[in-house]
Write an enzyme that holds these catalytic residues in place. Sequence first.
Site, PDB file in Angstrom:
ATOM      1  N   GLY A 100      -6.292   3.755   8.092  1.00 14.03           N
ATOM      2  CA  GLY A 100      -6.260   2.288   8.110  1.00 14.03           C
ATOM      3  C   GLY A 100      -7.542   1.658   7.590  1.00 14.03           C
ATOM      4  N   LEU A 101      -8.503   2.492   7.226  1.00 18.35           N
ATOM      5  CA  LEU A 101      -9.791   1.977   6.756  1.00 18.35           C
ATOM      6  C   LEU A 101      -9.616   1.119   5.492  1.00 18.35           C
ATOM      7  CD1 LEU A 101     -12.786   2.320   7.595  1.00 18.35           C
ATOM      8  CD2 LEU A 101     -12.951   4.061   5.813  1.00 18.35           C
ATOM      9  N   THR A 102      -8.805   1.604   4.577  1.00 16.09           N
ATOM     10  CA  THR A 102      -8.605   0.867   3.325  1.00 16.09           C
ATOM     11  C   THR A 102      -7.991  -0.501   3.605  1.00 16.09           C
ATOM     12  OG1 THR A 102      -8.253   2.971   2.195  1.00 16.09           O
ATOM     13  CG2 THR A 102      -7.533   0.992   1.036  1.00 16.09           C
ATOM     14  N   ASP A 143      -1.402  10.828  -5.484  1.00 17.41           N
ATOM     15  CA  ASP A 143      -1.982  11.901  -6.288  1.00 17.41           C
ATOM     16  C   ASP A 143      -2.779  12.904  -5.464  1.00 17.41           C
ATOM     17  OD1 ASP A 143      -4.199  10.197  -5.612  1.00 17.41           O
ATOM     18  OD2 ASP A 143      -5.335  11.183  -7.194  1.00 17.41           O
ATOM     19  N   ASP A 196      -3.120   5.563   6.407  1.00 14.27           N
ATOM     20  CA  ASP A 196      -3.595   6.799   7.028  1.00 14.27           C
ATOM     21  C   ASP A 196      -4.536   6.406   8.177  1.00 14.27           C
ATOM     22  OD1 ASP A 196      -4.437   9.369   7.580  1.00 14.27           O
ATOM     23  OD2 ASP A 196      -5.480   9.684   5.695  1.00 14.27           O
ATOM     24  N   LYS A 213       0.847   7.559   8.488  1.00 10.55           N
ATOM     25  CA  LYS A 213       0.613   8.879   9.098  1.00 10.55           C
ATOM     26  C   LYS A 213       0.392   8.738  10.587  1.00 10.55           C
ATOM     27  CE  LYS A 213      -1.519  11.459   5.427  1.00 10.55           C
ATOM     28  NZ  LYS A 213      -2.712  12.151   4.954  1.00 10.55           N
ATOM     29  N   GLU A 272       0.854  -1.194   0.000  1.00 13.11           N
ATOM     30  CA  GLU A 272       0.000   0.000   0.000  1.00 13.11           C
ATOM     31  C   GLU A 272       0.888   1.242   0.000  1.00 13.11           C
ATOM     32  OE1 GLU A 272      -2.742   1.510  -0.367  1.00 13.11           O
ATOM     33  OE2 GLU A 272      -3.986   1.538   1.437  1.00 13.11           O
ATOM     34  N   ASP A 273       0.397   2.325  -0.568  1.00 12.84           N
ATOM     35  CA  ASP A 273       1.189   3.560  -0.573  1.00 12.84           C
ATOM     36  C   ASP A 273       1.241   4.189   0.818  1.00 12.84           C
ATOM     37  OD1 ASP A 273      -1.490   4.267  -0.557  1.00 12.84           O
ATOM     38  OD2 ASP A 273      -1.380   5.618  -2.276  1.00 12.84           O
ATOM     39  N   ILE A 274       0.079   4.380   1.423  1.00 13.72           N
ATOM     40  CA  ILE A 274       0.060   5.100   2.700  1.00 13.72           C
ATOM     41  C   ILE A 274      -1.010   4.529   3.628  1.00 13.72           C
ATOM     42  CG2 ILE A 274      -1.358   6.949   1.675  1.00 13.72           C
ATOM     43  CD1 ILE A 274       0.153   8.908   3.538  1.00 13.72           C
TER      44      ILE A 274
HETATM   45  P1  5GP Z   1      -6.814   5.194   4.766  1.00 15.92           P
HETATM   46  O1  5GP Z   1      -7.921   4.288   4.351  1.00 15.92           O
HETATM   47  O2  5GP Z   1      -5.688   4.492   5.479  1.00 15.92           O
HETATM   48  O3  5GP Z   1      -7.319   6.397   5.536  1.00 15.92           O
HETATM   49  O4  5GP Z   1      -6.233   5.833   3.478  1.00 15.92           O
HETATM   50  C1  5GP Z   1      -5.590   5.067   2.561  1.00 15.92           C
HETATM   51  C2  5GP Z   1      -5.623   5.680   1.188  1.00 15.92           C
HETATM   52  O5  5GP Z   1      -5.964   7.068   1.208  1.00 15.92           O
HETATM   53  C3  5GP Z   1      -4.252   5.621   0.617  1.00 15.92           C
HETATM   54  O6  5GP Z   1      -4.061   4.414  -0.077  1.00 15.92           O
HETATM   55  C4  5GP Z   1      -4.214   6.815  -0.289  1.00 15.92           C
HETATM   56  O7  5GP Z   1      -4.719   6.471  -1.550  1.00 15.92           O
HETATM   57  C5  5GP Z   1      -5.124   7.811   0.359  1.00 15.92           C
HETATM   58  N1  5GP Z   1      -4.395   8.803   1.165  1.00 15.92           N
HETATM   59  C6  5GP Z   1      -4.320   8.901   2.507  1.00 15.92           C
HETATM   60  N2  5GP Z   1      -3.552   9.927   2.877  1.00 15.92           N
HETATM   61  C7  5GP Z   1      -3.106  10.481   1.731  1.00 15.92           C
HETATM   62  C8  5GP Z   1      -2.230  11.581   1.449  1.00 15.92           C
HETATM   63  O8  5GP Z   1      -1.672  12.279   2.311  1.00 15.92           O
HETATM   64  N3  5GP Z   1      -2.010  11.842   0.131  1.00 15.92           N
HETATM   65  C9  5GP Z   1      -2.574  11.120  -0.871  1.00 15.92           C
HETATM   66  N4  5GP Z   1      -2.278  11.482  -2.106  1.00 15.92           N
HETATM   67  N5  5GP Z   1      -3.396  10.084  -0.642  1.00 15.92           N
HETATM   68  C10 5GP Z   1      -3.648   9.771   0.649  1.00 15.92           C
END
Ligand code: 5GP
Length: 176
Positions: free
Chosen positions: A107-109, A161, A105, A133, A101-103
């Site tokens: 953690g929901l994804t 992006d 954040d 994060k 995974e890229d990031i």
């Molecule tokens: P989560 O579900 O962990 O909140 O977010 C995961 C997805 O949200 C990441 O795979 C990414 O696509 C997007 N995302 C979360 N934070 C950022 C950020 O700071 N920049 C970008 N470009 N995408 C983010």
Amino acid sequence: MANEQIDFSKHEILLSSSEIKLRVEELGRQISADYRDRELHLVGVLNGAFIFLADLVRQIDIPCQICFLQASSYKDQKLSSGEVTLMHNLDLSGKEVLVVEDIFDTGLTLKYIFEDLQQQKPKSLEACALLSKQIPDKEAVEVKYIGFEIEDRFVVGYGLDFAEKYREIPHIACLD
Ligand code: 5GP
């Protein structure tokens, strides 16, 4: 403007391409050691992880298989919609799966991805995120491999992006 680019005099570069390269090399070594004599299946999370995965696999010195799923939770904005849509045609039953995974954040994804892929009964299921994060309320998902812990800022570049722009930038910059 269609080709508008980041003005780097206004936006901080959080991680340079050489810092990323060194860390990806370390992650590749660690994953290679952990999965030696196991059949590693990497599942890249599109779109954001495509550059990270491409660089990571070239630092992994054991045979591996590579496939992708598509996840979307952000709809052309900087805040998560709170809903995750997954698209894939994977069969990971009995496989040693590492989600890339890229990031990480909220953690929901990753939580959705883990719940979805667990139904296929993989032999093992772990995750690797280039960035994590530092935010207070993360989902309880264990991410075994993390490239960098970063503060809670919106970042772009190296595959990440904003409204489908800036993925091609070779470093990671803050947009806020
Ligand atoms: P989560 O579900 O962990 O909140 O977010 C995961 C997805 O949200 C990441 O795979 C990414 O696509 C997007 N995302 C979360 N934070 C950022 C950020 O700071 N920049 C970008 N470009 N995408 C983010």
